[in-house]
Design a protein around this motif. Structure first.
Motif, PDB file in Angstrom:
ATOM      1  N   SER A  94      43.635 -33.646  75.070  1.00 28.93           N
ATOM      2  CA  SER A  94      42.703 -32.587  75.440  1.00 28.93           C
ATOM      3  C   SER A  94      43.440 -31.287  75.749  1.00 28.93           C
ATOM      4  O   SER A  94      43.025 -30.205  75.314  1.00 28.93           O
ATOM      5  CB  SER A  94      41.872 -33.012  76.654  1.00 28.93           C
ATOM      6  N   LEU A  95      44.545 -31.377  76.495  1.00 28.36           N
ATOM      7  CA  LEU A  95      45.301 -30.176  76.820  1.00 28.36           C
ATOM      8  C   LEU A  95      45.898 -29.534  75.575  1.00 28.36           C
ATOM      9  O   LEU A  95      45.937 -28.298  75.446  1.00 28.36           O
ATOM     10  CB  LEU A  95      46.400 -30.512  77.828  1.00 28.36           C
ATOM     11  N   ASP A  96      46.368 -30.356  74.631  1.00 31.22           N
ATOM     12  CA  ASP A  96      46.879 -29.826  73.355  1.00 31.22           C
ATOM     13  C   ASP A  96      45.796 -29.028  72.632  1.00 31.22           C
ATOM     14  O   ASP A  96      46.041 -27.930  72.118  1.00 31.22           O
ATOM     15  CB  ASP A  96      47.351 -30.978  72.451  1.00 31.22           C
ATOM     16  N   GLN A  97      44.576 -29.593  72.585  1.00 30.23           N
ATOM     17  CA  GLN A  97      43.484 -28.915  71.890  1.00 30.23           C
ATOM     18  C   GLN A  97      43.100 -27.614  72.601  1.00 30.23           C
ATOM     19  O   GLN A  97      42.821 -26.593  71.953  1.00 30.23           O
ATOM     20  CB  GLN A  97      42.270 -29.838  71.805  1.00 30.23           C
ATOM     21  N   ILE A  98      43.091 -27.631  73.933  1.00 30.54           N
ATOM     22  CA  ILE A  98      42.719 -26.435  74.704  1.00 30.54           C
ATOM     23  C   ILE A  98      43.705 -25.300  74.455  1.00 30.54           C
ATOM     24  O   ILE A  98      43.332 -24.187  74.089  1.00 30.54           O
ATOM     25  CB  ILE A  98      42.641 -26.778  76.203  1.00 30.54           C
ATOM     26  N   LEU A  99      45.002 -25.586  74.651  1.00 36.27           N
ATOM     27  CA  LEU A  99      46.003 -24.535  74.492  1.00 36.27           C
ATOM     28  C   LEU A  99      46.106 -24.085  73.044  1.00 36.27           C
ATOM     29  O   LEU A  99      46.234 -22.883  72.758  1.00 36.27           O
ATOM     30  CB  LEU A  99      47.365 -25.041  74.995  1.00 36.27           C
ATOM     31  N   GLY A 100      46.036 -25.030  72.098  1.00 36.36           N
ATOM     32  CA  GLY A 100      46.099 -24.665  70.682  1.00 36.36           C
ATOM     33  C   GLY A 100      44.967 -23.733  70.300  1.00 36.36           C
ATOM     34  O   GLY A 100      45.164 -22.756  69.562  1.00 36.36           O
ATOM     35  N   ASN A 101      43.779 -24.014  70.806  1.00 36.70           N
ATOM     36  CA  ASN A 101      42.627 -23.171  70.485  1.00 36.70           C
ATOM     37  C   ASN A 101      42.798 -21.768  71.056  1.00 36.70           C
ATOM     38  O   ASN A 101      42.494 -20.766  70.387  1.00 36.70           O
ATOM     39  CB  ASN A 101      41.357 -23.814  71.052  1.00 36.70           C
ATOM     40  N   LEU A 102      43.282 -21.656  72.293  1.00 38.28           N
ATOM     41  CA  LEU A 102      43.455 -20.339  72.916  1.00 38.28           C
ATOM     42  C   LEU A 102      44.518 -19.517  72.198  1.00 38.28           C
ATOM     43  O   LEU A 102      44.350 -18.306  71.984  1.00 38.28           O
ATOM     44  CB  LEU A 102      43.812 -20.504  74.391  1.00 38.28           C
ATOM     45  N   PHE A 103      45.638 -20.147  71.807  1.00 36.97           N
ATOM     46  CA  PHE A 103      46.672 -19.419  71.079  1.00 36.97           C
ATOM     47  C   PHE A 103      46.177 -19.008  69.693  1.00 36.97           C
ATOM     48  O   PHE A 103      46.460 -17.898  69.220  1.00 36.97           O
ATOM     49  CB  PHE A 103      47.935 -20.283  70.971  1.00 36.97           C
ATOM     50  N   ASP A 104      45.444 -19.906  69.031  1.00 39.97           N
ATOM     51  CA  ASP A 104      44.878 -19.554  67.715  1.00 39.97           C
ATOM     52  C   ASP A 104      43.932 -18.370  67.828  1.00 39.97           C
ATOM     53  O   ASP A 104      43.924 -17.471  66.978  1.00 39.97           O
ATOM     54  CB  ASP A 104      44.129 -20.762  67.132  1.00 39.97           C
ATOM     55  N   ASN A 105      43.098 -18.350  68.882  1.00 44.25           N
ATOM     56  CA  ASN A 105      42.168 -17.234  69.075  1.00 44.25           C
ATOM     57  C   ASN A 105      42.912 -15.920  69.317  1.00 44.25           C
ATOM     58  O   ASN A 105      42.489 -14.857  68.856  1.00 44.25           O
ATOM     59  CB  ASN A 105      41.232 -17.520  70.243  1.00 44.25           C
ATOM     60  N   ALA A 106      44.021 -15.993  70.063  1.00 44.13           N
ATOM     61  CA  ALA A 106      44.793 -14.783  70.323  1.00 44.13           C
ATOM     62  C   ALA A 106      45.319 -14.182  69.015  1.00 44.13           C
ATOM     63  O   ALA A 106      45.319 -12.962  68.827  1.00 44.13           O
ATOM     64  CB  ALA A 106      45.954 -15.088  71.264  1.00 44.13           C
ATOM     65  N   VAL A 107      45.752 -15.055  68.097  1.00 46.27           N
ATOM     66  CA  VAL A 107      46.239 -14.582  66.801  1.00 46.27           C
ATOM     67  C   VAL A 107      45.073 -14.085  65.946  1.00 46.27           C
ATOM     68  O   VAL A 107      45.144 -13.032  65.298  1.00 46.27           O
ATOM     69  CB  VAL A 107      46.997 -15.706  66.068  1.00 46.27           C
ATOM     70  N   LYS A 108      43.988 -14.822  65.958  1.00 49.06           N
ATOM     71  CA  LYS A 108      42.853 -14.492  65.101  1.00 49.06           C
ATOM     72  C   LYS A 108      42.237 -13.144  65.478  1.00 49.06           C
ATOM     73  O   LYS A 108      41.813 -12.373  64.607  1.00 49.06           O
ATOM     74  CB  LYS A 108      41.796 -15.605  65.209  1.00 49.06           C
ATOM     75  N   TYR A 109      42.167 -12.852  66.780  1.00 49.51           N
ATOM     76  CA  TYR A 109      41.503 -11.638  67.234  1.00 49.51           C
ATOM     77  C   TYR A 109      42.494 -10.617  67.790  1.00 49.51           C
ATOM     78  O   TYR A 109      42.224  -9.938  68.785  1.00 49.51           O
ATOM     79  CB  TYR A 109      40.441 -11.990  68.284  1.00 49.51           C
ATOM     80  N   GLN A 110      43.655 -10.500  67.145  1.00 48.81           N
ATOM     81  CA  GLN A 110      44.622  -9.479  67.534  1.00 48.81           C
ATOM     82  C   GLN A 110      44.124  -8.100  67.121  1.00 48.81           C
ATOM     83  O   GLN A 110      43.272  -7.961  66.248  1.00 48.81           O
ATOM     84  CB  GLN A 110      45.975  -9.764  66.884  1.00 48.81           C
ATOM     85  N   MET A 111      44.655  -7.087  67.764  1.00 45.56           N
ATOM     86  CA  MET A 111      44.297  -5.712  67.433  1.00 45.56           C
ATOM     87  C   MET A 111      45.156  -5.255  66.261  1.00 45.56           C
ATOM     88  O   MET A 111      46.392  -5.245  66.343  1.00 45.56           O
ATOM     89  CB  MET A 111      44.521  -4.800  68.644  1.00 45.56           C
ATOM     90  N   LYS A 112      44.497  -4.888  65.179  1.00 34.60           N
ATOM     91  CA  LYS A 112      45.219  -4.465  63.980  1.00 34.60           C
ATOM     92  C   LYS A 112      46.035  -3.204  64.278  1.00 34.60           C
ATOM     93  O   LYS A 112      45.571  -2.277  64.938  1.00 34.60           O
ATOM     94  CB  LYS A 112      44.235  -4.199  62.848  1.00 34.60           C
ATOM     95  N   GLY A 113      47.267  -3.197  63.748  1.00 34.88           N
ATOM     96  CA  GLY A 113      48.144  -2.047  63.937  1.00 34.88           C
ATOM     97  C   GLY A 113      48.926  -2.084  65.233  1.00 34.88           C
ATOM     98  O   GLY A 113      49.729  -1.179  65.496  1.00 34.88           O
TER      99      GLY A 113
END
Length: 484
Positions: free
Chosen positions: A367-386
């Motif tokens: 569960s902890l792997d899934q939680i942290l993996g999802n949060l890090f993936d979201n940080a990459v997915k919704y980064q500010m362009k530029g």
């Protein structure tokens, strides 16, 4: 004390009898509403059977297709009477009854007229009546009214069920209180006989201490139950709303599909008759454009429903998964999650800072792997362009067996109005230029609450976000003997 205990018991018995009577009233009302619901479905099904017999007879002129129509005529009056009797003295239904009765009479008259015309050999006139869509309008009015009846009934049933559950819960607490009161009364009486006044005073202090602890635990459980009930209600609303949307699309395009079949039916059933250019053009247009378009929209709507259902099943499966309590180093998990997105962060000249002190908890590693993996993936997915992406993590013990974990990024950020909305199932915030169904953060919240923790977010639009995760340091204490 003995008199007070007896008075308390009498009060609890009275409260128990009142709650039992209340449950009986709820049960009787539930039975009435179920009878109303059954009567609604009976009337609608009977009218649909009559319409099915009409359509079959118009298409084939075979007497056996009239069997559903004739059977519907024989039973419709009784079923209408049963519906009227079920909703009498209920203004929320009776106000719409005249409209419903008029529409039913008009629909039955329309069906009977077309059948009489076919029997008289005037088939074209019968088909013209069907094509005029008056019967469709009557049927739609009937369906709308009966759907309103059913929605009202279902809404009331939901209210009653919730009230009944609350009454049952209150009855349980009253019973538990009664048991505790009995034990306290009997124990107090024996204690007064066997011990001195000083020992009794010390016992009172101990009882008061226990009561304070019990009250704190009851308040804690009450808060958990309120939160769980709110989550269930919000989840039920979101699921029914999002599943209803593609269903409405399917129903709408099925109607268009049915309408598109009419020119084709005229073309196919022409039986040597000369058709006008408009009729031929309409039939060809229906085959080339209308039907493929309707099928395409229906297919996309069913695909959407399938995706939503699969998302719900994913969260449900994770919720039922057996948790495995084991020693987990949070620093190690953070390093693994960071490594999984390191190449994407490096590609935009970004960096990840997970230089924290080792901290061990007893929890479910998956569960902890899934939680942290999802949060890090979201940080990459919704980064500010530029802007080079920066992700950091902090571990902060909070005392009383709680640890807080902060995940911070400098991405797009989240608007203030969306800070709670992003944790709801199928809900997304901001510009939607990334694929997804809106279940990631809802899944994260579900996972961490299964572990006895919670997640919140602080964010500023355009500057970044910080997700605060609170987690018990020992999952075994939270489960309190439950099978993990």
């Amino acid at each position: 004390m003995l008199g007070l205990g007896i008075a308390l018991l009498i009060g609890m018995v009275g409260a128990s009898l009142w709650l039992v009577e209340k449950n009986d009233n709820y049960s009787r009302e539930t039975a009435d509403l179920r009878r109303i619901r059954s009567a609604i479905l009976d009337v609608l099904t009977t009218l649909q059977d009559a319409e099915t017999g009409q359509r079959g007879y118009l298409l084939t002129r075979r007497e056996d297709y009239l069997a559903p129509y004739r059977e519907a005529l024989q039973t419709l009056a009784e079923k209408r009477e049963r519906l009227v009797a079920s909703v009498q003295n209920k203004p929320i239904y009776t106000g719409k009854l005249p409209v419903l009765q008029t529409a039913i009479d008009a629909k039955i008259a329309e069906i009977g007229r077309t059948i009489d015309l076919v029997n008289a050999g005037r088939i074209d006139e019968a088909i013209d009546i069907v094509r005029a869509d008056t019967g469709l309008i009557y049927m739609q009015e009937i369906r709308n009214t009966l759907d309103e009846f059913q929605d009202v009934t279902d809404d009331r049933l939901r209210v009653i069920v919730n009230d009944q559950l609350q009454a049952a819960d209150n009855l349980r607490w009253v019973t538990i209180g009664g048991a505790i009161a009995i034990i306290a009364v009997v124990g107090g009486a024996l204690f007064l006989i066997a011990k001195y006044v000083g020992e009794l005073m010390r016992s009172r202090e101990e009882v008061d201490s226990l009561n304070r602890g019990l009250e704190e635990r009851v308040n804690e459980r009450t808060r958990d139950l309120i939160r769980a009930n709110q989550e269930i209600q919000r989840f039920a609303y979101i699921v029914t709303h999002d599943l209803r949307a593609p269903l409405v699309n399917i129903m709408g395009f099925l109607s268009e599909f049915e309408a598109s079949l009419k020119p084709i039916e005229s073309y196919v059933l022409a039986d040597g008759a000369t058709l006008s250019e408009n009729e031929i053009r309409d039939a060809r247009l229906a085959v080339k454009e209308d039907l493929p378009e309707a099928i395409g929209f229906i297919r996309s709507s069913t695909r959407k429903m399938d995706q939503l259902i699969n998302a719900i099943l994913k969260i449900s499966r994770d919720g039922r998964r057996k948790l495995q309590a084991e020693k987990v180093d949070l620093k190690e998990l953070l390093a693994v999650a960071a490594a999984s997105v390191q190449h994407q962060v490096s590609a935009v000249d970004g960096e990840i800072d997970v230089n924290v002190q080792p901290f061990t908890v007893i929890s479910d590693r998956i569960s902890l792997d899934q939680i942290l993996g999802n949060l890090f993936d979201n940080a990459v997915k919704y980064q500010m362009k530029g802007r080079p992406l920066r992700i950091s993590a902090r571990i902060m013990p909070q005392g009383r067996g709680i640890v807080r974990l902060d995940i911070t990024d400098n991405g797009r950020g989240i608007a203030e109005d969306d800070l709670e909305r992003i944790f709801e199932l199928f809900r997304r915030a901001g510009d939607q230029d990334q694929q997804g169904e809106g279940i990631g953060l809802a899944h994260v919240r579900s996972l961490i609450r299964n572990l006895g923790g919670d997640i919140t977010v602080a964010s500023e639009l355009g500057k970044g976000s910080t997700f605060h995760l609170t987690l018990p340091t020992d999952l075994r204490k939270i489960t309190r003997g439950n099978d993990i």
